[in-house]
Design an enzyme around this catalytic site. Structure first.
Site, PDB file in Angstrom:
ATOM      1  N   THR A   1       4.877   8.746   1.162  1.00  0.00           N
ATOM      2  CA  THR A   1       4.157   7.765   0.343  1.00  0.00           C
ATOM      3  C   THR A   1       3.659   6.596   1.178  1.00  0.00           C
ATOM      4  OG1 THR A   1       6.211   6.633  -0.227  1.00  0.00           O
ATOM      5  CG2 THR A   1       5.462   8.383  -1.725  1.00  0.00           C
TER       6      THR A   1
ATOM      7  N   ARG B   1       0.815  -1.222   0.000  1.00  0.00           N
ATOM      8  CA  ARG B   1       0.000   0.000   0.000  1.00  0.00           C
ATOM      9  C   ARG B   1       0.846   1.268   0.000  1.00  0.00           C
ATOM     10  NH1 ARG B   1      -2.972  -1.566   4.695  1.00  0.00           N
ATOM     11  NH2 ARG B   1      -2.969   0.630   5.202  1.00  0.00           N
ATOM     12  N   ASN B   2       2.166   1.144   0.015  1.00  0.00           N
ATOM     13  CA  ASN B   2       3.011   2.324  -0.130  1.00  0.00           C
ATOM     14  C   ASN B   2       2.923   2.745  -1.596  1.00  0.00           C
ATOM     15  OD1 ASN B   2       5.390   4.020  -0.622  1.00  0.00           O
ATOM     16  ND2 ASN B   2       5.917   3.475   1.475  1.00  0.00           N
ATOM     17  N   CYS B   3       2.629   3.997  -1.844  1.00  0.00           N
ATOM     18  CA  CYS B   3       2.379   4.435  -3.224  1.00  0.00           C
ATOM     19  C   CYS B   3       3.628   4.975  -3.925  1.00  0.00           C
ATOM     20  CB  CYS B   3       1.243   5.452  -3.256  1.00  0.00           C
ATOM     21  SG  CYS B   3       1.559   6.990  -2.375  1.00  0.00           S
TER      22      CYS B   3
END
Length: 165
Positions: free
Chosen positions: A139, A37-39
């Site tokens: 992020t 889920r880190n963008c």
């Protein structure tokens, strides 16, 4: 005690993205920004790769290098329960003074979040006065207060060259 990864950069690096410390998912995978889920990688793809995702971690590393972008974290070691930067204790900073002397082509520091900037300012205040830098929204999935679209816009402004009329 968590330990950061080796820096990713070379003599052609012009932009250095500085994180705080790898989270548990990244440490387990042995990869920068590995939490699903880190963008970070989505932002890189949407900003610089026409939205096309990368086939694997090696492709991500090659892509960054080919665009003059490097990665490193503020902290060499720290104590932390979980992955939240707010839980970091007894940190030991990385040696950015030596790194920036060894790689003088680095012209811009991009901080991945306020906490990253905070640690850099704490341990390397003189470097901040000598460097161009921008503080960008983290992020991390823990930074849910700002939308992906807003993060993307700010990161694109920092990563993409200015257009001249």
């Amino acid at each position: 005690m968590p330990q950061c990864f080796n820096f990713l950069l070379d003599k052609n690096t012009k932009i250095l993205i500085i994180g705080t410390m790898p989270g548990e998912a990244s440490l387990k995978a042995g990869q920068y920004y590995a939490h699903p889920r880190n963008c970070f990688w989505r932002i890189i793809a949407d900003s610089l790769n026409n939205g096309m995702t990368f086939s694997d971690y090696a492709a991500k590393m090659h892509f960054l290098r080919s665009h003059g972008i490097g990665l490193w974290d503020n902290l060499k070691f720290c104590y932390r329960q979980g992955s939240l930067d707010s839980q970091i204790r007894q940190e030991i900073p990385n040696d950015f003074e030596s790194l920036l002397q060894k790689y003088p082509n680095i012209k811009l520091l991009l901080f991945n979040g306020q906490k990253s900037f905070s640690f850099f300012k704490k341990y390397h205040p003189l470097l901040l006065s000598q460097s161009s830098y921008r503080i960008l929204p983290s992020t991390s999935p823990a930074n849910a207060a700002i939308s992906y679209a807003a993060k993307l816009q700010l990161w694109q402004q920092a990563l993409l060259p200015k257009k001249h009329c």
